[in-house]
Design a protein around this motif. Structure first.
Motif, PDB file in Angstrom:
ATOM      1  N   GLN A 296       0.861  -1.175   0.089  1.00 54.25           N
ATOM      2  CA  GLN A 296      -0.087  -0.167   0.090  1.00 54.25           C
ATOM      3  C   GLN A 296       0.836   1.234   0.086  1.00 54.25           C
ATOM      4  N   SER A 297       0.465   2.192  -0.923  1.00 63.90           N
ATOM      5  CA  SER A 297       1.418   3.432  -1.129  1.00 63.90           C
ATOM      6  C   SER A 297       2.743   3.285  -1.919  1.00 63.90           C
ATOM      7  N   ARG A 298       3.175   2.119  -1.679  1.00 60.68           N
ATOM      8  CA  ARG A 298       4.526   2.032  -2.070  1.00 60.68           C
ATOM      9  C   ARG A 298       4.661   0.594  -2.535  1.00 60.68           C
ATOM     10  N   PRO A 299       4.363   0.179  -3.883  1.00 55.24           N
ATOM     11  CA  PRO A 299       4.647  -1.195  -4.318  1.00 55.24           C
ATOM     12  C   PRO A 299       6.036  -1.648  -4.383  1.00 55.24           C
ATOM     13  N   ILE A 300       6.320  -3.120  -4.394  1.00 56.68           N
ATOM     14  CA  ILE A 300       7.516  -3.400  -4.327  1.00 56.68           C
ATOM     15  C   ILE A 300       7.573  -4.113  -5.711  1.00 56.68           C
ATOM     16  N   TYR A 301       8.784  -3.845  -6.577  1.00 54.09           N
ATOM     17  CA  TYR A 301       8.913  -4.097  -7.827  1.00 54.09           C
ATOM     18  C   TYR A 301       9.974  -5.069  -8.152  1.00 54.09           C
ATOM     19  N   ALA A 302       9.998  -6.145  -8.567  1.00 53.78           N
ATOM     20  CA  ALA A 302      10.937  -7.000  -9.218  1.00 53.78           C
ATOM     21  C   ALA A 302      11.868  -6.484 -10.282  1.00 53.78           C
ATOM     22  N   PRO A 303      13.161  -6.911 -10.372  1.00 55.57           N
ATOM     23  CA  PRO A 303      14.048  -6.621 -11.327  1.00 55.57           C
ATOM     24  C   PRO A 303      13.393  -6.542 -12.934  1.00 55.57           C
ATOM     25  N   TRP A 304      12.409  -7.247 -13.072  1.00 52.99           N
ATOM     26  CA  TRP A 304      11.820  -7.274 -14.561  1.00 52.99           C
ATOM     27  C   TRP A 304      10.698  -6.194 -14.744  1.00 52.99           C
ATOM     28  N   THR A 305      10.740  -5.612 -13.897  1.00 47.94           N
ATOM     29  CA  THR A 305       9.506  -4.350 -13.818  1.00 47.94           C
ATOM     30  C   THR A 305       9.605  -3.397 -15.117  1.00 47.94           C
ATOM     31  N   ASP A 306       8.523  -3.408 -15.693  1.00 44.60           N
ATOM     32  CA  ASP A 306       8.316  -2.285 -16.809  1.00 44.60           C
ATOM     33  C   ASP A 306       7.326  -1.277 -16.492  1.00 44.60           C
ATOM     34  N   LEU A 307       7.017  -0.678 -17.753  1.00 42.75           N
ATOM     35  CA  LEU A 307       5.891   0.390 -17.283  1.00 42.75           C
ATOM     36  C   LEU A 307       4.736  -0.156 -17.219  1.00 42.75           C
ATOM     37  N   ASP A 308       4.294  -1.406 -17.778  1.00 42.28           N
ATOM     38  CA  ASP A 308       2.919  -2.277 -17.795  1.00 42.28           C
ATOM     39  C   ASP A 308       2.944  -2.719 -16.361  1.00 42.28           C
ATOM     40  N   THR A 309       3.900  -3.113 -15.731  1.00 39.85           N
ATOM     41  CA  THR A 309       3.704  -3.652 -14.411  1.00 39.85           C
ATOM     42  C   THR A 309       3.780  -2.388 -13.393  1.00 39.85           C
ATOM     43  N   VAL A 310       4.119  -1.439 -13.625  1.00 41.69           N
ATOM     44  CA  VAL A 310       4.109  -0.239 -12.655  1.00 41.69           C
ATOM     45  C   VAL A 310       2.622   0.365 -12.623  1.00 41.69           C
ATOM     46  N   VAL A 311       1.951   0.349 -13.992  1.00 44.41           N
ATOM     47  CA  VAL A 311       0.628   0.787 -13.990  1.00 44.41           C
ATOM     48  C   VAL A 311      -0.319  -0.374 -13.533  1.00 44.41           C
ATOM     49  N   HIS A 312       0.008  -1.395 -13.407  1.00 46.82           N
ATOM     50  CA  HIS A 312      -0.636  -2.336 -13.009  1.00 46.82           C
ATOM     51  C   HIS A 312      -0.815  -2.388 -11.398  1.00 46.82           C
ATOM     52  N   GLU A 313       0.486  -2.263 -10.853  1.00 49.76           N
ATOM     53  CA  GLU A 313       0.540  -2.084  -9.383  1.00 49.76           C
ATOM     54  C   GLU A 313      -0.152  -0.755  -8.998  1.00 49.76           C
ATOM     55  N   ASN A 334      -9.497  -7.380  -7.830  1.00 52.58           N
ATOM     56  CA  ASN A 334      -8.257  -6.619  -7.803  1.00 52.58           C
ATOM     57  C   ASN A 334      -7.696  -6.770  -9.110  1.00 52.58           C
ATOM     58  N   GLU A 335      -7.330  -8.168  -9.454  1.00 53.43           N
ATOM     59  CA  GLU A 335      -6.495  -8.548 -10.723  1.00 53.43           C
ATOM     60  C   GLU A 335      -6.927  -8.207 -11.983  1.00 53.43           C
ATOM     61  N   CYS A 336      -8.185  -8.484 -12.086  1.00 52.80           N
ATOM     62  CA  CYS A 336      -8.887  -8.356 -13.673  1.00 52.80           C
ATOM     63  C   CYS A 336      -8.826  -6.746 -13.779  1.00 52.80           C
ATOM     64  N   PHE A 337      -9.024  -5.888 -12.720  1.00 49.90           N
ATOM     65  CA  PHE A 337      -8.954  -4.193 -13.126  1.00 49.90           C
ATOM     66  C   PHE A 337      -7.487  -3.936 -13.271  1.00 49.90           C
ATOM     67  N   ALA A 338      -6.660  -4.312 -12.514  1.00 48.27           N
ATOM     68  CA  ALA A 338      -5.124  -3.950 -12.734  1.00 48.27           C
ATOM     69  C   ALA A 338      -4.631  -4.527 -14.002  1.00 48.27           C
ATOM     70  N   SER A 339      -5.185  -5.589 -14.371  1.00 45.81           N
ATOM     71  CA  SER A 339      -4.470  -6.024 -15.805  1.00 45.81           C
ATOM     72  C   SER A 339      -5.329  -5.353 -16.909  1.00 45.81           C
ATOM     73  N   TYR A 340      -6.650  -5.076 -16.669  1.00 47.92           N
ATOM     74  CA  TYR A 340      -7.252  -4.397 -17.916  1.00 47.92           C
ATOM     75  C   TYR A 340      -6.706  -2.819 -17.958  1.00 47.92           C
ATOM     76  N   THR A 341      -6.628  -2.339 -16.981  1.00 43.47           N
ATOM     77  CA  THR A 341      -5.799  -0.803 -17.014  1.00 43.47           C
ATOM     78  C   THR A 341      -4.697  -0.704 -17.721  1.00 43.47           C
ATOM     79  N   ALA A 342      -3.629  -1.565 -17.082  1.00 43.92           N
ATOM     80  CA  ALA A 342      -2.360  -1.815 -17.669  1.00 43.92           C
ATOM     81  C   ALA A 342      -2.309  -1.936 -19.081  1.00 43.92           C
ATOM     82  N   ASP A 343      -3.057  -3.295 -19.404  1.00 43.82           N
ATOM     83  CA  ASP A 343      -2.950  -4.070 -20.616  1.00 43.82           C
ATOM     84  C   ASP A 343      -4.002  -3.420 -21.893  1.00 43.82           C
ATOM     85  N   TYR A 344      -4.936  -2.500 -21.348  1.00 42.69           N
ATOM     86  CA  TYR A 344      -5.873  -2.084 -22.636  1.00 42.69           C
ATOM     87  C   TYR A 344      -5.933  -0.456 -22.276  1.00 42.69           C
TER      88      TYR A 344
END
Length: 468
Positions: A296-313, A334-344
């Motif tokens: 919350q407020s500060r996602p944890i990002y793995a090394p493979w993170t890209d723009l799509d991942t940041v928008v998702h989180e 949670n995940e349907c909306f995060a994925s739709y927002t980042a991917d579409y």
């Protein structure tokens, strides 16, 4: 949460200080014993009955050389029934002492994460009480259920649906959100990141002490601590919201995408309403991590993170964090909306992509693939929570959007998530709410997309402008 595989697929009470001898565990039928779990269909022992947690105050020391933590957590709660015994969720190092209302208490540990506490004096319904738990021991790395060790010798906590109980005792359920504070002490050359606002960062001789506060309610798995030799990026939104991000020694390459954080938040506000927290940022680790997580407020990002991942989180700050699920079977919220927002939605609105064509291509590719459809979106089943929601979820929401029309769809999703701010929601509630915002009968559509393990009929698969 976003998995790395997504990138490659479609998607005697006074004696307690010196002994652990305890009375027998209470009879589960005892009306004065808090339930050891809340009966989630997937994780029935998650959470505890008999009280509401209001605040967690965690004091933690960490020695990177030995990986030993020393912790003391205060839980402020209110009893919802008369209690002579109750549970907390805890799976961390050995406990040395438990007290309730400043009096020593009996305790024992059962199951995987049950800490059973028996106060010296019973607790009365409606009255506040405080539990203090002291503990210490060496931590070991996990695969996403708590502590994860970093190459530098640092460590961080991440995991969904469980991780918090590995480092502090709590009522570990999305249904009992509470505010959160952390006071962490580490060697002076190390830094500490967590949720919310940094209140203090002071050096005292060889040690550094850092205080953090999450002033909006938070679910346990969305809390974190990250200890490393971080470099920082401080920014500010146009409205004054402070932004603080951190990069582990080998994660500096992510700085370029994180500088766009104000732009990402501005975009998401146009969809889902005002950003729900006092601050934002990111924690970029350099550990071989298979997922990124929307802490919350500060996602944890793995090394493979890209723009799509940041928008998702960041989307999860609305869908998952501010508004949380009631049960883990509701995970599509949670995940349907995060994925739709980042991917579409980001590609469509910010990059000019033809997302109708993107949708048709995905359906054409996977319509006859039985495996693609075999896990339902509504109630995917324990162990399958983080599967179909990533690849079927965006298709479902795009088809729903084309069925309702943009004005009705975007107005409804904005109002739904904003109306559940700092609370909880379920998929059945979402279905009912969306139906209330359109004259189109969505009964068959929802059943086809959410309840069945096969591709929807053409009328639901190609609604509106999706018809060829």
């Amino acid at each position: 949460m976003r998995h790395s595989w997504w990138r490659y697929t479609v998607v005697g009470a006074a004696l307690l200080a010196v002994t652990n001898t305890v009375p027998a565990q209470a009879d589960p039928g005892d009306p004065f014993a808090g339930a050891p779990g809340l009966g989630d269909p997937y994780y029935p022992l998650d959470g505890n009955g008999g009280y509401d947690a209001e605040n967690y105050d965690v004091t933690l020391g960490y020695d990177p050389a030995s990986h030993v933590i020393t912790g003391s957590t205060r839980v402020d709660a209110v009893a919802t029934q008369a209690l002579h015994t109750f549970d907390l969720d805890y799976s961390g190092p050995q406990i040395s002492k438990v007290s309730v209302n400043n009096l020593p208490a009996w305790f024992t540990r059962t199951q995987e994460h049950e800490l059973v506490v028996t106060p010296m004096l019973p607790l009365l319904p409606g009255l506040p009480f405080t539990v203090q738990v002291e503990y210490a021991g060496e931590i070991t790395g996990t695969d996403g259920e708590g502590w994860i060790l970093s190459p530098s010798g640092g460590a961080f906590v991440a995991g969904e649906p469980h991780s918090a109980s590995a480092w502090y005792p709590l009522n570990d359920t999305p249904l009992d959100k509470a505010t959160f504070a952390l006071h962490a002490t580490v060697p002076a050359e190390w830094e500490v990141m967590s949720n919310g606002l940094k209140i203090r960062d002071e050096l005292h001789g060889a040690n550094r002490t850092v205080d953090w506060e999450m002033r909006q309610p938070v679910v346990g798995y969305l809390t974190t601590i990250a200890i490393d030799k971080f470099e920082f990026l401080a920014q500010q939104r146009a409205d004054g919201t402070p932004l603080l991000s951190a990069f582990a020694p080998q994660a500096e390459k992510a700085r370029a995408v994180e500088t766009r954080l104000p732009e990402f938040l501005d975009f998401l506000e146009t969809l889902y309403g005002p950003y729900p927290f006092d601050t934002a940022g990111g924690i970029y680790v350099d550990t071989d991590l298979q997922f990124s997580l929307e802490t919350q407020s500060r996602p944890i990002y793995a090394p493979w993170t890209d723009l799509d991942t940041v928008v998702h989180e960041l989307t999860h700050q609305w869908w998952g964090d501010s508004m949380s699920v009631k049960q883990w079977s509701d995970i599509c919220l949670n995940e349907c909306f995060a994925s739709y927002t980042a991917d579409y939605l980001w590609p469509e609105r910010m990059e000019g992509k033809d997302v109708d064509a993107q949708y048709r291509e995905a359906v054409a590719k996977y319509r006859d693939d039985a495996k693609f459809w075999q896990i339902t979106l509504q109630n995917p089943g324990v162990g399958n929570e983080f599967t179909s929601v990533y690849y079927r979820g965006p298709l479902f929401l795009h088809a729903l959007r084309r069925t309702m029309g943009d004005a009705a769809f975007f107005g409804a999703v904005h109002d739904f998530v904003d109306g559940h701010r700092y609370g909880n929601a379920s998929m059945p509630e979402f279905r009912q709410f969306m139906q209330s915002r359109t004259p189109t009968d969505l009964t068959g559509f929802f059943a086809a997309w959410l309840d069945h393990a096969e591709p929807p009929a053409d009328e639901f698969l190609y609604p509106g402008s999706l018809r060829s």
